[in-house]
Design a protein around this motif. Sequence first.
Motif, PDB file in Angstrom:
ATOM      1  N   MET A   1      29.703 -20.227  38.807  1.00 41.45           N
ATOM      2  CA  MET A   1      29.147 -19.882  37.498  1.00 41.45           C
ATOM      3  C   MET A   1      29.026 -18.353  37.363  1.00 41.45           C
ATOM      4  O   MET A   1      28.664 -17.674  38.314  1.00 41.45           O
ATOM      5  CB  MET A   1      27.760 -20.519  37.376  1.00 41.45           C
ATOM      6  CG  MET A   1      27.115 -20.291  36.045  1.00 41.45           C
ATOM      7  SD  MET A   1      25.815 -21.484  35.722  1.00 41.45           S
ATOM      8  CE  MET A   1      24.502 -20.856  36.723  1.00 41.45           C
ATOM      9  N   GLU A   3      26.995 -15.428  35.486  1.00 39.94           N
ATOM     10  CA  GLU A   3      25.789 -15.197  34.681  1.00 39.94           C
ATOM     11  C   GLU A   3      25.669 -13.721  34.325  1.00 39.94           C
ATOM     12  O   GLU A   3      25.559 -12.872  35.211  1.00 39.94           O
ATOM     13  CB  GLU A   3      24.556 -15.632  35.462  1.00 39.94           C
ATOM     14  CG  GLU A   3      24.383 -17.129  35.449  1.00 39.94           C
ATOM     15  CD  GLU A   3      23.102 -17.537  36.123  1.00 39.94           C
ATOM     16  OE1 GLU A   3      23.048 -17.448  37.371  1.00 39.94           O
ATOM     17  OE2 GLU A   3      22.169 -17.931  35.403  1.00 39.94           O
ATOM     18  N   THR A  23      26.382 -17.242  29.846  1.00 37.08           N
ATOM     19  CA  THR A  23      26.590 -18.043  31.053  1.00 37.08           C
ATOM     20  C   THR A  23      27.931 -18.741  30.917  1.00 37.08           C
ATOM     21  O   THR A  23      28.196 -19.357  29.881  1.00 37.08           O
ATOM     22  CB  THR A  23      25.469 -19.098  31.209  1.00 37.08           C
ATOM     23  OG1 THR A  23      24.233 -18.406  31.286  1.00 37.08           O
ATOM     24  CG2 THR A  23      25.642 -19.928  32.478  1.00 37.08           C
ATOM     25  N   LYS A  25      30.127 -21.522  32.684  1.00 44.00           N
ATOM     26  CA  LYS A  25      30.024 -22.571  33.714  1.00 44.00           C
ATOM     27  C   LYS A  25      31.343 -22.722  34.469  1.00 44.00           C
ATOM     28  O   LYS A  25      32.408 -22.381  33.947  1.00 44.00           O
ATOM     29  CB  LYS A  25      29.675 -23.906  33.056  1.00 44.00           C
ATOM     30  CG  LYS A  25      28.273 -23.913  32.468  1.00 44.00           C
ATOM     31  CD  LYS A  25      27.868 -25.306  32.100  1.00 44.00           C
ATOM     32  CE  LYS A  25      27.973 -25.717  30.751  1.00 44.00           C
ATOM     33  NZ  LYS A  25      28.306 -25.625  29.552  1.00 44.00           N
ATOM     34  N   ASP A  26      31.258 -23.281  35.678  1.00 47.53           N
ATOM     35  CA  ASP A  26      32.479 -23.531  36.449  1.00 47.53           C
ATOM     36  C   ASP A  26      33.397 -24.444  35.648  1.00 47.53           C
ATOM     37  O   ASP A  26      32.946 -25.431  35.064  1.00 47.53           O
ATOM     38  CB  ASP A  26      32.135 -24.188  37.793  1.00 47.53           C
ATOM     39  CG  ASP A  26      31.531 -23.187  38.755  1.00 47.53           C
ATOM     40  OD1 ASP A  26      31.561 -21.975  38.446  1.00 47.53           O
ATOM     41  OD2 ASP A  26      31.030 -23.596  39.811  1.00 47.53           O
ATOM     42  N   GLU A  28      34.905 -23.716  32.942  1.00 43.58           N
ATOM     43  CA  GLU A  28      34.907 -23.430  31.506  1.00 43.58           C
ATOM     44  C   GLU A  28      35.953 -22.351  31.171  1.00 43.58           C
ATOM     45  O   GLU A  28      36.173 -21.433  31.953  1.00 43.58           O
ATOM     46  CB  GLU A  28      33.508 -22.923  31.101  1.00 43.58           C
ATOM     47  CG  GLU A  28      33.361 -22.661  29.616  1.00 43.58           C
ATOM     48  CD  GLU A  28      31.924 -22.260  29.228  1.00 43.58           C
ATOM     49  OE1 GLU A  28      30.985 -22.431  30.042  1.00 43.58           O
ATOM     50  OE2 GLU A  28      31.776 -21.761  28.111  1.00 43.58           O
ATOM     51  N   ASP A  61      28.776 -16.879  41.121  1.00 48.26           N
ATOM     52  CA  ASP A  61      28.380 -17.775  42.209  1.00 48.26           C
ATOM     53  C   ASP A  61      27.083 -17.291  42.866  1.00 48.26           C
ATOM     54  O   ASP A  61      26.931 -17.348  44.086  1.00 48.26           O
ATOM     55  CB  ASP A  61      29.492 -17.861  43.270  1.00 48.26           C
ATOM     56  CG  ASP A  61      30.605 -18.808  42.830  1.00 48.26           C
ATOM     57  OD1 ASP A  61      30.357 -19.610  41.913  1.00 48.26           O
ATOM     58  OD2 ASP A  61      31.697 -18.726  43.409  1.00 48.26           O
ATOM     59  N   TYR A 144      38.006 -17.609  39.647  1.00 44.71           N
ATOM     60  CA  TYR A 144      37.709 -17.025  38.335  1.00 44.71           C
ATOM     61  C   TYR A 144      38.881 -16.150  37.914  1.00 44.71           C
ATOM     62  O   TYR A 144      39.410 -15.385  38.724  1.00 44.71           O
ATOM     63  CB  TYR A 144      36.445 -16.160  38.411  1.00 44.71           C
ATOM     64  CG  TYR A 144      35.236 -16.951  38.805  1.00 44.71           C
ATOM     65  CD1 TYR A 144      34.532 -17.690  37.856  1.00 44.71           C
ATOM     66  CD2 TYR A 144      34.793 -16.976  40.131  1.00 44.71           C
ATOM     67  CE1 TYR A 144      33.422 -18.426  38.216  1.00 44.71           C
ATOM     68  CE2 TYR A 144      33.686 -17.717  40.501  1.00 44.71           C
ATOM     69  CZ  TYR A 144      33.000 -18.443  39.538  1.00 44.71           C
ATOM     70  OH  TYR A 144      31.915 -19.181  39.896  1.00 44.71           O
ATOM     71  N   GLN A 173      39.722 -26.927  37.665  1.00 47.99           N
ATOM     72  CA  GLN A 173      38.357 -26.386  37.586  1.00 47.99           C
ATOM     73  C   GLN A 173      38.271 -24.867  37.717  1.00 47.99           C
ATOM     74  O   GLN A 173      37.298 -24.330  38.244  1.00 47.99           O
ATOM     75  CB  GLN A 173      37.468 -27.050  38.678  1.00 47.99           C
ATOM     76  CG  GLN A 173      37.031 -28.448  38.329  1.00 47.99           C
ATOM     77  CD  GLN A 173      36.084 -28.458  37.127  1.00 47.99           C
ATOM     78  OE1 GLN A 173      34.988 -27.911  37.190  1.00 47.99           O
ATOM     79  NE2 GLN A 173      36.529 -29.045  36.038  1.00 47.99           N
ATOM     80  N   THR A 175      37.655 -21.175  36.293  1.00 46.04           N
ATOM     81  CA  THR A 175      36.830 -20.617  35.230  1.00 46.04           C
ATOM     82  C   THR A 175      37.579 -19.407  34.677  1.00 46.04           C
ATOM     83  O   THR A 175      37.972 -18.527  35.445  1.00 46.04           O
ATOM     84  CB  THR A 175      35.458 -20.192  35.809  1.00 46.04           C
ATOM     85  OG1 THR A 175      34.915 -21.327  36.476  1.00 46.04           O
ATOM     86  CG2 THR A 175      34.522 -19.699  34.735  1.00 46.04           C
TER      87      THR A 175
END
Length: 238
Positions: A1, A3, A23, A25-26, A28, A61, A144, A173, A175
């Motif tokens: 994630m 933030e 935020t 999210k993983d 996303e 993370d 990411y 998955q 991000t």
Amino acid sequence: MIEVKNIHKKFGKKIVLEDISLTIKDGEVLGLLGSNGSGKTTLLDIIIGQQKPTSGTVSIDGKKDGYKNVGIQFQEGSWPKGVTAKLLIQYFRRKQKALTEEYVIKLIELFEIKDFLELDLNQLSGGQKQRLNTLLAVINDPKYICLDEMITGLDLKMQLKLIEWIGELKKHQKTIIIISHNPEEVEVLCDSFVIIERGHIYYEASVAKAIKEFGSIRNMMIKYYKEELKSNVISKSK
Ligand SMILES: Nc1ncnc2c1ncn2[C@@H]1O[C@H](COP(=O)(O)OP(=O)(O)OP(=O)(O)O)[C@@H](O)[C@H]1O
């Protein structure tokens, strides 16, 4: 994630970002939209650790140095003579022993790099450089990925291939943050989006919500910009 908390950024006396919190999210895919000079690249640079915020924090993370796990597109620039795509790819392969030959070949095919692997990078066209930069962003298979106007300037066939590829990354998955000036691209690629105007978050929603409410992101943006033109003031809206 990822933030992002209360980010402020000034260049000298100029305020470029004001109290940005987000935020991601993983898994996303987030689109960053907004006018020229509104602060999108500065925000992305702060997320990837290439700029320091004046205040506020970014954690990835849960770690302050989490940007080390982010794949970023190289910026356009001139390269020393003699540097080729092949040399750059070999350099990354040496750094990342876990990269398999198969994965690298797959990327070279996906981004259609083969025909200019041995050319001096300064001889590449804009679209060829862009494809190579995107390949380098993902060559380490990062969790990411940040992409700055990945699709703009590419031919339609390449655009379709990359849209399909982002779909594959989503299934794995990853991000992803995508800066774009194209609302349709954001609709196709992203789960949610943020519009940044004059350093503020001006609108933030899921793509589905914006489509439900306005018919399309473009309609939504046109409505807001027309209101802005009328009042000549952009107010913060969520
Ligand atoms: N290193 C810097 N020094 C001073 N001002 C800067 C610097 N980098 C960016 N800026 C200013 O910050 C503002 C935001 O720039 P940024 O590149 O983040 O915008 P952007 O939303 O990505 O724009 P575009 O859509 O045109 O790429 C601009 O006014 C720009 O001139």
